[in-house]
Structures are given as C-alpha cells and as structure tokens.
Design a protein around this motif. Structure first.
Motif, PDB file in Angstrom:
ATOM      1  N   GLY A   1      44.611 -68.878 102.634  1.00  0.00           N
ATOM      2  CA  GLY A   1      44.753 -69.153 104.068  1.00  0.00           C
ATOM      3  C   GLY A   1      44.404 -67.941 104.909  1.00  0.00           C
ATOM      4  N   TRP A   2      44.888 -66.766 104.503  1.00  0.00           N
ATOM      5  CA  TRP A   2      44.554 -65.531 105.218  1.00  0.00           C
ATOM      6  C   TRP A   2      43.063 -65.227 105.134  1.00  0.00           C
ATOM      7  CZ3 TRP A   2      47.248 -63.549 108.861  1.00  0.00           C
ATOM      8  CH2 TRP A   2      48.626 -63.669 108.868  1.00  0.00           C
ATOM      9  N   ALA A   3      42.482 -65.447 103.967  1.00  0.00           N
ATOM     10  CA  ALA A   3      41.045 -65.194 103.808  1.00  0.00           C
ATOM     11  C   ALA A   3      40.228 -66.124 104.704  1.00  0.00           C
ATOM     12  CB  ALA A   3      40.645 -65.364 102.349  1.00  0.00           C
TER      13      ALA A   3
ATOM     14  N   THR B   1      40.693 -64.969 108.356  1.00  0.00           N
ATOM     15  CA  THR B   1      39.942 -63.735 108.592  1.00  0.00           C
ATOM     16  C   THR B   1      38.452 -64.035 108.700  1.00  0.00           C
ATOM     17  OG1 THR B   1      41.602 -62.455 107.416  1.00  0.00           O
ATOM     18  CG2 THR B   1      39.432 -61.437 107.686  1.00  0.00           C
ATOM     19  N   GLY B   2      37.935 -64.845 107.786  1.00  0.00           N
ATOM     20  CA  GLY B   2      36.516 -65.216 107.824  1.00  0.00           C
ATOM     21  C   GLY B   2      36.146 -65.941 109.106  1.00  0.00           C
ATOM     22  N   ALA B   3      37.001 -66.858 109.550  1.00  0.00           N
ATOM     23  CA  ALA B   3      36.724 -67.592 110.785  1.00  0.00           C
ATOM     24  C   ALA B   3      36.715 -66.652 111.991  1.00  0.00           C
ATOM     25  CB  ALA B   3      37.753 -68.699 110.977  1.00  0.00           C
ATOM     26  N   LEU B   4      37.666 -65.726 112.037  1.00  0.00           N
ATOM     27  CA  LEU B   4      37.716 -64.778 113.153  1.00  0.00           C
ATOM     28  C   LEU B   4      36.522 -63.829 113.136  1.00  0.00           C
ATOM     29  CD1 LEU B   4      41.521 -63.922 113.227  1.00  0.00           C
ATOM     30  CD2 LEU B   4      40.231 -65.258 114.902  1.00  0.00           C
TER      31      LEU B   4
ATOM     32  N   PHE C   1      31.272 -61.912 115.069  1.00  0.00           N
ATOM     33  CA  PHE C   1      29.881 -61.628 114.713  1.00  0.00           C
ATOM     34  C   PHE C   1      28.932 -62.431 115.608  1.00  0.00           C
ATOM     35  CE2 PHE C   1      26.027 -62.423 112.306  1.00  0.00           C
ATOM     36  CZ  PHE C   1      25.687 -61.151 111.877  1.00  0.00           C
ATOM     37  N   HIS C   2      29.191 -63.726 115.762  1.00  0.00           N
ATOM     38  CA  HIS C   2      28.304 -64.564 116.581  1.00  0.00           C
ATOM     39  C   HIS C   2      28.383 -64.185 118.059  1.00  0.00           C
ATOM     40  CE1 HIS C   2      26.638 -67.178 113.580  1.00  0.00           C
ATOM     41  NE2 HIS C   2      27.829 -67.310 113.042  1.00  0.00           N
ATOM     42  N   TYR C   3      29.548 -63.765 118.514  1.00  0.00           N
ATOM     43  CA  TYR C   3      29.664 -63.336 119.909  1.00  0.00           C
ATOM     44  C   TYR C   3      28.788 -62.106 120.157  1.00  0.00           C
ATOM     45  CZ  TYR C   3      31.551 -61.443 124.223  1.00  0.00           C
ATOM     46  OH  TYR C   3      31.674 -60.927 125.497  1.00  0.00           O
ATOM     47  N   PHE C   4      28.877 -61.122 119.270  1.00  0.00           N
ATOM     48  CA  PHE C   4      28.148 -59.875 119.491  1.00  0.00           C
ATOM     49  C   PHE C   4      26.666 -59.960 119.154  1.00  0.00           C
ATOM     50  CE2 PHE C   4      32.388 -57.859 119.388  1.00  0.00           C
ATOM     51  CZ  PHE C   4      32.300 -57.187 120.600  1.00  0.00           C
ATOM     52  N   TYR C   5      26.297 -60.715 118.137  1.00  0.00           N
ATOM     53  CA  TYR C   5      24.903 -60.730 117.692  1.00  0.00           C
ATOM     54  C   TYR C   5      24.160 -62.019 118.000  1.00  0.00           C
ATOM     55  CZ  TYR C   5      25.987 -56.447 115.190  1.00  0.00           C
ATOM     56  OH  TYR C   5      26.354 -55.163 114.885  1.00  0.00           O
ATOM     57  N   GLY C   6      24.832 -63.057 118.433  1.00  0.00           N
ATOM     58  CA  GLY C   6      24.186 -64.328 118.722  1.00  0.00           C
ATOM     59  C   GLY C   6      24.152 -65.216 117.488  1.00  0.00           C
ATOM     60  N   THR C   7      23.770 -66.452 117.702  1.00  0.00           N
ATOM     61  CA  THR C   7      23.718 -67.413 116.596  1.00  0.00           C
ATOM     62  C   THR C   7      22.329 -67.454 115.987  1.00  0.00           C
ATOM     63  OG1 THR C   7      23.258 -69.188 118.157  1.00  0.00           O
ATOM     64  CG2 THR C   7      25.556 -68.855 117.562  1.00  0.00           C
TER      65      THR C   7
END
Length: 153
Positions: A16-18, A21-24, A29-35
């Motif tokens: 669950g934590w993994a 963490t992956g979702a966050l 990543f997508h916010y800063f680098y784009g999709t």
C-alpha cells in the motif's frame, strides 16, 4: 476461497505504501516534466549516467579524480535534471506546446553527449575519428582541466 487467501500476500501495508508513493511521485513527475515525455527524459538520464561512468574512467586513467570534484558533480547533475522541468513550467505559463522543454532537453542531450564522448576519448576507449573531430574542442578543454588538477598520491 483459495483465490481470496492468495490476496493476503498482495494486500499488505508495504504494498500500500509503495503504491501510494508511486502514485504521488508519478503525479509530481508529470507536473514538472509534462505527460508523454518519458522517452526523451530516459535518453537524457541515460546520457547523464554514461557521462558519469566515462568521467570516472577518464579521471582514474589520468589520475585527476578527487572526491571533492566528484561530490561537486552532484549539484551540477541535479541542476541539469531540473532544467527540462523549468522549460516545461515556462511552456505552461506561456502556452507554448513544449517549445522550451524540448529545446532545453535536446541542448542538454547534445552537451552531455559531447562530454561523455570526450571522457571516453580521455579514458582511451575506441571511437571513430569523425566523432573525435566533432568533439575535439571538448576533448581539449577536458584535458586542460585534468592537467590543472593535482594527481592523486
């Protein structure tokens, strides 16, 4: 019933934590680098890794490596990794469709390619003469920087 029992090993707090963490991290990543830009970023990150590998090999060969110099490369690498994100954020602010992101990213890839190629040359790794001519200015600059450093004892 056996199927539900097998889910016990999947539905664990660690998983669950993994997943969280992956979702966050994906969202950040997508916010800063784009999709849909993972491929070009993988190329950049791979080139940076190769630059580190060839740089270490070259420095060991000409005895110019020092831990201070190596540690100083970490902030530089973080800066290089952050520049495409800045380009993407500026593209979003200005409404341009990736112009700055791709311009910055391709410029960094080219710069990193010349650096890793010059490092490979300094390390004594074989490469075509045409490539050596293409990056001859970087080879010369790296050789001069290596001569200015004191050799290891």
């Amino acid at each position: 019933m056996k199927f539900l029992h097998s889910l016990d090993s999947i539905a664990t707090p660690a998983n669950g934590w993994a997943a969280t963490t992956g979702a966050l991290l994906s969202s950040v990543f997508h916010y800063f680098y784009g999709t849909n830009r993972q491929d070009i970023l993988v190329v950049l990150f791979f080139m940076i890794a190769l630059d580190w590998i060839t740089g270490v090999s070259a420095a060991k060969k000409d005895l110019s490596y020092s831990s201070e110099y190596g540690l100083a490369r970490i902030p530089r690498t973080l800066f290089i990794v952050a520049l495409p994100a800045v380009g993407n954020l500026l593209d979003r602010v200005m409404g341009t469709p990736g112009f700055l992101f791709y311009g910055v990213t391709f410029a960094l890839i080219y710069h990193t390619w010349t650096s890793l190629t010059a490092n490979a040359h300094r390390a004594g790794w074989p490469m075509p003469k045409s490539v050596e001519r293409l990056v001859s200015a970087e080879i010369k600059a790296k050789a001069e920087r290596a001569e200015r450093k004191e050799p290891r004892s």
